[in-house]
Design an enzyme around this catalytic site. Sequence first.
Site, PDB file in Angstrom:
ATOM      1  N   LYS A 192      85.186  15.099  22.618  1.00 30.35           N
ATOM      2  CA  LYS A 192      85.216  16.029  21.343  1.00 30.35           C
ATOM      3  C   LYS A 192      84.046  16.296  20.803  1.00 30.35           C
ATOM      4  CE  LYS A 192      86.186  12.119  18.224  1.00 30.35           C
ATOM      5  NZ  LYS A 192      87.132  11.420  17.294  1.00 30.35           N
ATOM      6  N   TYR A 227      57.767  19.697  -0.019  1.00 34.75           N
ATOM      7  CA  TYR A 227      58.381  20.156  -1.177  1.00 34.75           C
ATOM      8  C   TYR A 227      58.775  19.133  -2.164  1.00 34.75           C
ATOM      9  CZ  TYR A 227      59.437  24.449   1.587  1.00 34.75           C
ATOM     10  OH  TYR A 227      59.198  25.808   2.188  1.00 34.75           O
TER      11      TYR A 227
END
Length: 361
Positions: free
Chosen positions: A35, A252
């Site tokens: 899956k 950042y």
Amino acid sequence: MPRPIVARIHTHALAHNLAVARACAPRSRVWAVVKANAYGHDIAHAFPGLKQADGIALLDMDEAVRLRELGWTGPILLLEGIFEMRDWEVVEAYGLTTAIHHEDHLRMLAERRPTQPLPIYLKMNSGMNRLGFTPDAYRDAYARARDTSAIGPITLMTHFATADGPQGVSAQMTVFDQTANGLPGERSLSNSAATLWHANAHGDWVRPGIMLYGAAPSGIAADTAGRLKPAMSLVSRLLSVQTLRPGDTLGYGATFTAKGAMRIGVVACGYADGYPRTAPEGTPVVVDGVRTRVVGRVSMDMLTVDLTPCPNAGVGAAVELWGTQLPIDDVAQACGTIGYELMTAVTARVARVSDDTSPTV
């Protein structure tokens, strides 16, 4: 030339891990669970390593069709079942087996007239409380399924919630066994954790997932160390090297401040590639074969690492975010998540490349 970040898929590792599942449950057949596009590995790349499975289990119709197009002729199990009436056309056309876990499934099959009866997995909610008929309703659902002409062989199925922890499977096993007592049909209960650690729950079919890809169901690498092999190595290279002075900040938000002079490597990997933005300072990474750490905030396309332990690493140096040198579970644990999430989060812009140079198990 494309960006250097690549997810290398180790086909031989998938085959090895499938063999481990067989060795754990020698009297059971194996559904290889693929899956989420083979847990982010890409079905086309994973399939060659899993072709020795007895069946392949997944969720999405399009992935089932893709498997048939790849040449898989064996059983395919839809773990979440179907979603609307027209899905039965795909089930019939491609010879799929489907989970049946609620009343609408039975109603739709009662209205269906397939060319031949369809095999189903009748799911019991033995305590997970997601999908399945409750124990009080299960035997009645079984009786109605047995009396529905569109339904062929019925396999009895459940799913464990705590097979990877100290609670184990005994409570759910008791519920399942008491409810299913005397009902004909094969049994399928075990996920990866139960396949590895609960032999009494193996039944006729086991359903290993995460273990096939080399990660521990518990999220602790040591629990399967030496038994499983990583099937994915997420690798990249250094784009740049910077030298910080004492007091310089990085990235950042200026979340990292250098305490002294230090070399920083900039890696071509960021959250747009699927690496977690929340990875904290200290998250392990391997540069030039040496284990070091992430520093500063992960940005969209880059992250930064401490090169203090790797004085010879320069621009172009090899970086492993996780893989054969660094267990994915170690990275996940540092990030407060699990290996499942890291694998499946790797985005489509990261090329998957098979490096099946060692096909032996």
